[in-house]
Design a protein around this motif. Structure first.
Motif, PDB file in Angstrom:
ATOM      1  N   SER A 264      42.193  34.940  34.463  1.00  0.00           N
ATOM      2  CA  SER A 264      42.324  35.168  35.904  1.00  0.00           C
ATOM      3  C   SER A 264      42.397  33.855  36.664  1.00  0.00           C
ATOM      4  O   SER A 264      43.124  33.737  37.657  1.00  0.00           O
ATOM      5  CB  SER A 264      41.146  36.001  36.409  1.00  0.00           C
ATOM      6  OG  SER A 264      41.106  37.269  35.780  1.00  0.00           O
ATOM      7  N   SER A 265      41.643  32.862  36.185  1.00  0.00           N
ATOM      8  CA  SER A 265      41.602  31.571  36.864  1.00  0.00           C
ATOM      9  C   SER A 265      42.942  30.848  36.790  1.00  0.00           C
ATOM     10  O   SER A 265      43.467  30.377  37.803  1.00  0.00           O
ATOM     11  CB  SER A 265      40.502  30.701  36.255  1.00  0.00           C
ATOM     12  OG  SER A 265      40.519  29.406  36.809  1.00  0.00           O
TER      13      SER A 265
ATOM     14  N   MET B  22      45.822  32.098  38.964  1.00  0.00           N
ATOM     15  CA  MET B  22      45.800  31.768  40.385  1.00  0.00           C
ATOM     16  C   MET B  22      46.274  30.344  40.667  1.00  0.00           C
ATOM     17  O   MET B  22      46.579  30.004  41.812  1.00  0.00           O
ATOM     18  CB  MET B  22      44.380  31.934  40.938  1.00  0.00           C
ATOM     19  CG  MET B  22      43.870  33.357  40.953  1.00  0.00           C
ATOM     20  SD  MET B  22      44.791  34.378  42.112  1.00  0.00           S
ATOM     21  CE  MET B  22      44.408  33.563  43.666  1.00  0.00           C
ATOM     22  N   GLU B  23      46.330  29.509  39.647  1.00  0.00           N
ATOM     23  CA  GLU B  23      46.692  28.106  39.857  1.00  0.00           C
ATOM     24  C   GLU B  23      48.210  27.937  39.904  1.00  0.00           C
ATOM     25  O   GLU B  23      48.936  28.533  39.110  1.00  0.00           O
ATOM     26  CB  GLU B  23      46.114  27.239  38.733  1.00  0.00           C
ATOM     27  CG  GLU B  23      44.597  27.271  38.650  1.00  0.00           C
ATOM     28  CD  GLU B  23      44.073  26.564  37.412  1.00  0.00           C
ATOM     29  OE1 GLU B  23      44.911  26.112  36.594  1.00  0.00           O
ATOM     30  OE2 GLU B  23      42.838  26.464  37.256  1.00  0.00           O
TER      31      GLU B  23
ATOM     32  N   ASP C  91      47.695  37.189  48.052  1.00  0.00           N
ATOM     33  CA  ASP C  91      48.086  36.320  46.953  1.00  0.00           C
ATOM     34  C   ASP C  91      47.179  35.097  46.815  1.00  0.00           C
ATOM     35  O   ASP C  91      47.298  34.347  45.849  1.00  0.00           O
ATOM     36  CB  ASP C  91      49.546  35.873  47.087  1.00  0.00           C
ATOM     37  CG  ASP C  91      49.937  35.539  48.517  1.00  0.00           C
ATOM     38  OD1 ASP C  91      49.133  35.785  49.421  1.00  0.00           O
ATOM     39  OD2 ASP C  91      51.049  35.031  48.721  1.00  0.00           O
TER      40      ASP C  91
ATOM     41  N   ARG D 136      43.728  35.476  47.084  1.00  0.00           N
ATOM     42  CA  ARG D 136      42.399  35.946  46.724  1.00  0.00           C
ATOM     43  C   ARG D 136      42.283  36.122  45.208  1.00  0.00           C
ATOM     44  O   ARG D 136      43.280  36.359  44.527  1.00  0.00           O
ATOM     45  CB  ARG D 136      42.096  37.255  47.460  1.00  0.00           C
ATOM     46  CG  ARG D 136      41.808  37.044  48.943  1.00  0.00           C
ATOM     47  CD  ARG D 136      41.171  38.285  49.553  1.00  0.00           C
ATOM     48  NE  ARG D 136      42.155  39.329  49.736  1.00  0.00           N
ATOM     49  CZ  ARG D 136      42.872  39.489  50.852  1.00  0.00           C
ATOM     50  NH1 ARG D 136      42.729  38.658  51.855  1.00  0.00           N
ATOM     51  NH2 ARG D 136      43.732  40.478  50.956  1.00  0.00           N
ATOM     52  N   PRO D 137      41.071  36.029  44.661  1.00  0.00           N
ATOM     53  CA  PRO D 137      40.878  36.138  43.208  1.00  0.00           C
ATOM     54  C   PRO D 137      41.404  37.459  42.661  1.00  0.00           C
ATOM     55  O   PRO D 137      41.369  38.492  43.343  1.00  0.00           O
ATOM     56  CB  PRO D 137      39.356  36.034  43.049  1.00  0.00           C
ATOM     57  CG  PRO D 137      38.891  35.316  44.273  1.00  0.00           C
ATOM     58  CD  PRO D 137      39.808  35.752  45.378  1.00  0.00           C
TER      59      PRO D 137
ATOM     60  N   VAL E  56      51.998  37.465  38.488  1.00  0.00           N
ATOM     61  CA  VAL E  56      50.960  36.969  39.383  1.00  0.00           C
ATOM     62  C   VAL E  56      51.594  36.103  40.469  1.00  0.00           C
ATOM     63  O   VAL E  56      52.717  35.616  40.316  1.00  0.00           O
ATOM     64  CB  VAL E  56      49.894  36.149  38.611  1.00  0.00           C
ATOM     65  CG1 VAL E  56      49.179  37.007  37.592  1.00  0.00           C
ATOM     66  CG2 VAL E  56      50.511  34.928  37.941  1.00  0.00           C
ATOM     67  N   GLY E  57      50.848  35.942  41.564  1.00  0.00           N
ATOM     68  CA  GLY E  57      51.305  35.087  42.656  1.00  0.00           C
ATOM     69  C   GLY E  57      51.858  35.836  43.844  1.00  0.00           C
ATOM     70  O   GLY E  57      52.170  35.221  44.868  1.00  0.00           O
TER      71      GLY E  57
ATOM     72  N   GLU F 210      43.288  43.082  42.604  1.00  0.00           N
ATOM     73  CA  GLU F 210      42.606  42.174  43.528  1.00  0.00           C
ATOM     74  C   GLU F 210      41.102  42.366  43.389  1.00  0.00           C
ATOM     75  O   GLU F 210      40.579  43.476  43.569  1.00  0.00           O
ATOM     76  CB  GLU F 210      43.061  42.447  44.956  1.00  0.00           C
ATOM     77  CG  GLU F 210      42.452  41.517  45.979  1.00  0.00           C
ATOM     78  CD  GLU F 210      42.896  41.836  47.393  1.00  0.00           C
ATOM     79  OE1 GLU F 210      42.160  41.479  48.332  1.00  0.00           O
ATOM     80  OE2 GLU F 210      43.970  42.454  47.567  1.00  0.00           O
TER      81      GLU F 210
END
Length: 470
Positions: A106-107, A110-111, A228, A230-231, A413-414, A437
């Motif tokens: 998940s981390s 998000m990057e 987009d 938020r974790p 993602v994104g 989300e």
């Protein structure tokens, strides 16, 4: 050299620019799960000798020329910058490492990848989890290509586990044959009129959904522009393809109809459990469609055949599909969800709405610029309740450097949506991936509702005699 220079100067496709713009940065996350611990994947050799030569985009960055045109510029690739080997805490249980893995997944989802180097990364997880003895996560920018292209790239690095000399095979993507040309004039005329009506209806609805009309706020749609940032959480659930086929044969529909019906029913069950009023809320799914006229995955050489305009790239479009409401009829007869999905998909096949929508975006891009189109696509995603995407995987087991692949799944993602549902088949198993989300969607409850929907529909379908079609 001249051919190489031509490839280096390749312009970025319109869809590639939309996915890598000031308003959107979309990635594809894929996970390979191995049956055995990871010992020697020959990672750098595979990347250098197999992966990078597949397409110049894997060794290119996106730049803007003097005319403002975005192009792919080839650069020297430092592979060490693209390969990550995270270290998890030692001495922990498999369950703890399972949590570390999902938190890590998940981390990194998000990057954002640095624009100063080619837009992909590989993460090697050499720790056991509940699902695998080891895993490889690949993160690729959607501007590099769509799921079909990137699946072809991935498969070029893999072999059949039982016999590497044999090619991997896939379920056919070929559509059913059209009706005979000898059908009566009245039937042809009726089909043409139906197609024209459906085209106007679908195209008009797509324009309204992209600009004016938003779905209701529900337990799966927060409706906030900032989703987009938020974790997120990424989790999966599996279904047996044999069971899916059993439902298909009892109802006389397609596998796609069955899967769509189960996903829609499970989503509505979750919405009802979280907020009873939302079971009849206005909700739509934005389905990503492959627009290639193909019967299956082609060879990598065919994909790279630019003179023949091969299928590499982002050849996709969007289709708005209403999620059937959970009314009394469908509660008492959940098979209606599959039949509704069948009718919706059948009707939309008699429509050129997707083609017209793509043409409209192309015209808008020329008149108002790519950023304006990217904003429109982002608005479309924000106004919808979920995004659904699917890929067809091989029927045989794959291996990477003699490491048998136990499972394979992917997600997008994104984007600004709160829920992405990605579906992939592999070795007789259907893997449904949920990107949700965090602190808004209860992923465990949603997975439970999906499983409940599958079991209810399977039981209802099995009560239909083999001889009868529903």
């Amino acid at each position: 050299m001249e051919h190489q220079k031509e490839e280096q100067a390749e312009p970025v496709s319109p869809m590639g620019r939309y996915f890598n713009s000031s308003v959107m940065c979309i990635y594809i996350i894929g996970v390979l799960e191995f049956e055995v611990p990871i010992h020697d994947l020959q990672t750098f050799a595979l990347l250098k000798d197999v992966f990078l030569p597949i397409n110049p985009r894997f060794s290119s960055i996106m730049v803007q020329d003097k005319d403002g045109e975005k192009r792919w510029k080839q650069v020297d690739v430092n592979l060490k910058e693209h390969v990550k080997n995270p270290i998890f805490l030692e001495g922990k249980t498999v369950e703890s490492r399972d949590k570390y893995f999902h938190d890590y997944l998940s981390s990194i989802a998000m990057e954002e990848l640095p624009q100063s180097r080619p837009l992909w990364e590989i993460h090697i997880i050499n720790y056991p989890t509940n699902d695998a003895c080891g895993s490889v996560i690949f993160k690729l920018h959607h501007a590099l290509g769509d799921g079909y292209s990137l699946m072809g790239a991935l498969l070029s690095c893999l072999q059949r586990a039982d016999d590497p000399s044999l090619p991997l095979s896939f379920p056919s993507l070929k559509q059913s044959k059209p009706e005979s040309s000898s059908k009566s004039f009245s039937r042809k005329f009726s089909w043409m009129m139906s197609s024209a009506f459906n085209t106007v209806s679908d195209f008009g609805w797509s324009v309204l959904k992209s600009s004016i009309i938003s779905d209701d706020k529900t337990p799966i749609r927060f409706g906030d522009e900032g989703a987009d940032f938020r974790p997120i959480s990424i989790s999966t659930i599996t279904f047996s393809i044999d069971h899916i086929k059993a439902i298909k044969s009892r109802l006389g529909v397609t596998i796609n109809d069955v899967v769509t019906g189960i996903v829609f029913y499970g989503t509505r069950l979750y919405m009802q459990d979280m907020d009873s009023k939302s079971k009849t809320a206005h909700s739509t799914a934005l389905v990503l469609l492959n627009t290639r006229n193909i019967e299956g995955y082609q060879s990598i050489n065919d994909m790279l055949n630019t003179k023949a305009k091969g299928p590499w790239g982002n050849r996709i479009s969007f289709l708005h599909v209403p999620i059937p409401k959970l009314n009394d009829t469908r509660i008492s007869n959940p098979l209606e969800f599959i039949l509704d999905s069948h009718n919706i998909i059948k009707r939309k096949k008699q429509s050129l709405g997707v083609v017209l929508t793509g043409t409209l975006l192309e015209i808008e891009g020329k008149l108002r610029g790519q950023e304006a189109v990217a904003k429109r696509i982002r608005g479309t995603l924000t106004k919808s309740s979920a995004v659904i995407s699917n890929l067809v995987g091989p029927t045989q087991q794959m291996a990477l450097a003699n490491h048998p692949v136990k499972g394979l799944y992917f997600t997008l993602v994104g984007g600004p949506e709160s829920l992405v549902i990605s579906i992939m088949s592999y070795m007789g198993v259907l893997r449904v991936t949920l990107k949700t989300e965090k602190d808004f969607i209860d992923e465990e409850k949603l997975k439970s509702c999906m499983q409940r929907a599958f079991e209810i529909i399977l039981q209802a379908a099995m009560e239909i005699p083999h001889e009868a079609k529903y």
